[in-house]
Motif scaffolding. Sequence first.
Motif, PDB file in Angstrom:
ATOM      1  N   PRO A  35       0.842  -1.206   0.000  1.00 24.53           N
ATOM      2  CA  PRO A  35       0.000   0.000   0.000  1.00 24.53           C
ATOM      3  C   PRO A  35       0.872   1.249   0.000  1.00 24.53           C
ATOM      4  N   TYR A  36       0.669   2.079  -0.989  1.00 20.66           N
ATOM      5  CA  TYR A  36       1.431   3.320  -1.100  1.00 20.66           C
ATOM      6  C   TYR A  36       0.582   4.322  -1.883  1.00 20.66           C
ATOM      7  N   PRO A  37       0.937   5.605  -1.840  1.00 17.58           N
ATOM      8  CA  PRO A  37       0.139   6.620  -2.525  1.00 17.58           C
ATOM      9  C   PRO A  37       0.392   6.619  -4.032  1.00 17.58           C
ATOM     10  N   GLU A  38      -0.334   5.809  -4.762  1.00 14.01           N
ATOM     11  CA  GLU A  38      -0.185   5.698  -6.217  1.00 14.01           C
ATOM     12  C   GLU A  38      -0.452   7.034  -6.904  1.00 14.01           C
ATOM     13  N   LEU A  39      -1.413   7.767  -6.434  1.00  8.43           N
ATOM     14  CA  LEU A  39      -1.744   9.067  -7.023  1.00  8.43           C
ATOM     15  C   LEU A  39      -0.909  10.137  -6.331  1.00  8.43           C
ATOM     16  N   ASP A  40       0.259  10.419  -6.898  1.00  4.74           N
ATOM     17  CA  ASP A  40       1.233  11.302  -6.264  1.00  4.74           C
ATOM     18  C   ASP A  40       1.217  12.728  -6.789  1.00  4.74           C
ATOM     19  N   GLY A  41       0.274  13.056  -7.661  1.00  3.97           N
ATOM     20  CA  GLY A  41       0.177  14.412  -8.185  1.00  3.97           C
ATOM     21  C   GLY A  41       1.037  14.687  -9.407  1.00  3.97           C
ATOM     22  N   LYS A  42       1.872  13.750  -9.810  1.00  9.48           N
ATOM     23  CA  LYS A  42       2.756  13.976 -10.957  1.00  9.48           C
ATOM     24  C   LYS A  42       2.093  13.655 -12.296  1.00  9.48           C
ATOM     25  N   ASP A  43       1.104  12.784 -12.284  1.00  7.08           N
ATOM     26  CA  ASP A  43       0.455  12.360 -13.531  1.00  7.08           C
ATOM     27  C   ASP A  43      -0.064  13.530 -14.354  1.00  7.08           C
ATOM     28  N   CYS A  44      -0.582  14.540 -13.691  1.00  4.96           N
ATOM     29  CA  CYS A  44      -1.254  15.641 -14.379  1.00  4.96           C
ATOM     30  C   CYS A  44      -0.405  16.906 -14.490  1.00  4.96           C
ATOM     31  N   GLN A  45       0.867  16.830 -14.140  1.00  4.18           N
ATOM     32  CA  GLN A  45       1.728  18.014 -14.253  1.00  4.18           C
ATOM     33  C   GLN A  45       2.062  18.308 -15.711  1.00  4.18           C
ATOM     34  N   ASP A  46       2.322  19.566 -15.992  1.00  2.00           N
ATOM     35  CA  ASP A  46       2.685  19.981 -17.349  1.00  2.00           C
ATOM     36  C   ASP A  46       3.920  19.227 -17.820  1.00  2.00           C
ATOM     37  N   GLY A  47       3.874  18.779 -19.058  1.00  2.45           N
ATOM     38  CA  GLY A  47       5.020  18.120 -19.666  1.00  2.45           C
ATOM     39  C   GLY A  47       5.111  16.639 -19.425  1.00  2.45           C
ATOM     40  N   VAL A  48       4.248  16.089 -18.558  1.00  5.38           N
ATOM     41  CA  VAL A  48       4.253  14.652 -18.276  1.00  5.38           C
ATOM     42  C   VAL A  48       3.419  13.944 -19.344  1.00  5.38           C
ATOM     43  N   TYR A  49       3.959  12.835 -19.837  1.00  6.61           N
ATOM     44  CA  TYR A  49       3.239  12.022 -20.825  1.00  6.61           C
ATOM     45  C   TYR A  49       3.047  10.618 -20.272  1.00  6.61           C
ATOM     46  N   HIS A  50       1.994   9.982 -20.747  1.00  6.16           N
ATOM     47  CA  HIS A  50       1.700   8.604 -20.373  1.00  6.16           C
ATOM     48  C   HIS A  50       1.829   7.747 -21.622  1.00  6.16           C
ATOM     49  N   LEU A  51       2.709   6.768 -21.543  1.00  3.17           N
ATOM     50  CA  LEU A  51       2.884   5.818 -22.634  1.00  3.17           C
ATOM     51  C   LEU A  51       2.016   4.617 -22.318  1.00  3.17           C
ATOM     52  N   ILE A  52       1.131   4.295 -23.231  1.00  2.60           N
ATOM     53  CA  ILE A  52       0.288   3.119 -23.024  1.00  2.60           C
ATOM     54  C   ILE A  52       0.405   2.192 -24.227  1.00  2.60           C
ATOM     55  N   GLY A  53       0.465   0.913 -23.932  1.00  2.00           N
ATOM     56  CA  GLY A  53       0.482  -0.114 -24.960  1.00  2.00           C
ATOM     57  C   GLY A  53      -0.814  -0.896 -24.865  1.00  2.00           C
ATOM     58  N   THR A  54      -1.528  -0.964 -25.967  1.00  2.00           N
ATOM     59  CA  THR A  54      -2.805  -1.686 -25.972  1.00  2.00           C
ATOM     60  C   THR A  54      -2.747  -2.844 -26.953  1.00  2.00           C
TER      61      THR A  54
END
Length: 150
Positions: A35-54
Amino acid sequence: MIHWQKIPFTELTTSQLYELLRLRVDVFVVEQTCPYPELDGKDCQDGVYHLIGTKDNEIIACARLLPAGTSYINVSIGRVATKGTARGDGLGHKLLSQALACCEELWPGETIDIGAQEHLTHFYQKHGFQVISDMYLEDDIPHVDMRLEK
């Protein structure tokens, strides 16, 4: 065949966001019983990208690409995860190769730092990363900082 997308937070659909967070929680919280804080506030910061493979319209791999100064002084990659049922065929290496290519596209020639679980150092070393710290505990899991010099 895996379809790769590099998406800023504001362009993720609600379904993509839900699947992305579900995959990360399944891997980092449930699988690793941590258990840890998965939602750390960095996901939505400017310049952050999410790479997803589907594959077959399901997210099976993800990584977070962060500009310099967000997690480390240098560009960084984090939240690298693959779906348990999709492992065993080199998906992790494909994901990291894609993440490195995206970082080069976003931030050409920039050095990349990561905080790696210690047992994965050999995995990251295959992609050119070198250990740059002593072991430390993060959420009771041994980690080391690693760097890919450009």
